[in-house]
Each structure stands twice: as C-alpha cells, then as structure tokens.
Design an enzyme around this catalytic site. Structure first.
Site, PDB file in Angstrom:
ATOM      1  N   LYS A 123     -10.354 -15.618  -2.017  1.00 53.04           N
ATOM      2  CA  LYS A 123     -11.473 -16.213  -1.278  1.00 53.04           C
ATOM      3  C   LYS A 123     -11.061 -17.565  -0.690  1.00 53.04           C
ATOM      4  CE  LYS A 123     -15.599 -18.871  -2.010  1.00 53.04           C
ATOM      5  NZ  LYS A 123     -16.451 -19.538  -3.008  1.00 53.04           N
ATOM      6  N   ASP A 142     -17.579 -14.200  -0.727  1.00 53.96           N
ATOM      7  CA  ASP A 142     -18.290 -15.099  -1.636  1.00 53.96           C
ATOM      8  C   ASP A 142     -19.514 -14.358  -2.163  1.00 53.96           C
ATOM      9  OD1 ASP A 142     -20.170 -15.137   0.408  1.00 53.96           O
ATOM     10  OD2 ASP A 142     -20.456 -17.307   0.308  1.00 53.96           O
TER      11      ASP A 142
END
Length: 212
Positions: A123, A142
C-alpha cells in the site's frame, strides 16, 4: 443483461472519474521522503490528522539523514496523535537509516527496494511510486478500497494483496491509481462504512450491496 466484472469495473472507474475529476493524494508533502513518512503515519489514522502533524515534523527533520540521527523519543512526541506512535517512529527511523546507508539518502524508485524499508508494505509503496515518481506499479488498497471493492462485487477477498491482484486484472494499468484515489473519495463522501448513502449513490445500479 448482466455485464462482465471487467466491464463493470471500467464503468465504475469512469463514473468515479467524472464525480471526482480533481481527486489526488490527500496527504501533504513536498518530497518523496515526506510522502513516504506521511503514508507510514496514515496507518490507522486519518489523512487530516497526519497533515496536522507533518508540518512540525518535517521542519524538524527535513531529510532522511536527520530522521536517521534523531532521538527517537522526539519523533514519537511529534507524531503521538497519529496513534501507534512508538512503532511508527521506529519504522520511520529504521527506514531512513536504510535509505541513508543503502540508497544514498534518496527514496528508492522500485517496488522491490521500497519493500525492504521498515514499515513499508505494498500500500505505502504504491502510493510513493505513483505520487512521488509517476510509476504505476499496482493498486493502492486501503480500508476504503477494500470495503468498496467488496461491496461493489469486484472481489470476494479480505486480504489486501489478493484484492489488489483482483483489481489489477479488471482495470487498465494506467488507471490503477486513479481508481484507488477516486474510490477513496467516494468512500469518504457517500459509501460510509457504518451508514452508506445508497439512495444518493451514482454507482447503485452497479452495486449488489445497494440498500434502498
């Protein structure tokens, strides 16, 4: 007539891009290192809170060398309100030590190298590559991307890595980060975790989770 999951994903992307044409990374930063640090801080914390903390943090520690040589307690005190501050301070400092020792003080520009830094998973690496260097390596997953991708029926997985793989198969590579950013905006504005505003949602006709 049912459309394929790939066509649905592209239609969702196109609608989101029309809804949020100026959507971009919500974190404030001037350098790749600042973006890296801000993204590490954003774990389990809102971007709004991170943006309140980082001006003083970056003024005190303007580069990787200063973070690497810092008194960690001082870093902790400056980032305390972002939560999990001890672990975040440790990761930021260790990442900066590696950047100084192994990458000549510059944030690396490959996924493989970024993943060697403390506190950096895919991420964070995707955010840094896309927004600091313009490199689209994957889909940033996310909590918003995870939740909405499941609600929209684009994935059945809960593991971010598997969700990313599913989305990468459905979307054209140049749009991977656009999709992430736009769907994050939509998650904040409409598709709330606790009380989604389904009747107002322009994606409702494509959403199997629609609540009338």
């Amino acid at each position: 007539m049912r459309i394929s999951k790939k066509k649905k994903a592209i239609e969702i992307l196109n609608i989101l891009k029309q809804l949020y044409p100026t959507a971009t990374c919500s974190l404030n930063y001037d350098t790749p290192l600042q973006l890296l640090v801000a993204t590490i801080l954003s774990a389990q914390c809102t971007d709004e809170r991170v943006n309140k903390v980082t001006p003083a943090l970056f003024k005190r520690f303007p580069d990787a060398q200063s973070f690497a040589q810092a008194d960690r307690e001082e870093i902790e005190n400056l980032i305390r309100s972002t939560g999990f501050y001890r672990n975040k301070a440790k990761n930021i400092q260790n990442a900066c030590i590696r950047i100084v020792n192994d990458f000549d003080g510059q944030v690396p520009q490959t996924m493989t190298e970024l993943l060697t830094l403390a506190g950096v998973a895919r991420k964070t690496a995707n955010v840094v590559l896309a927004h600091a260097f313009g490199i689209i390596e994957g889909v940033t997953v996310d909590t918003h991307v995870k939740r909405l991708s499941n609600r929209l029926g684009l994935t059945k997985h809960s593991n971010p890595i598997q969700i990313e793989k599913d989305l990468m198969k459905l979307l054209p590579q140049p749009e991977w980060e656009n999709f992430s950013i736009s769907i994050i905006y939509h998650g904040r504005a409409v598709c709330n975790a606790r009380k989604p505003r389904c009747p107002e949602c322009t994606l409702s006709h494509l959403c199997p989770s629609f609540i009338s």
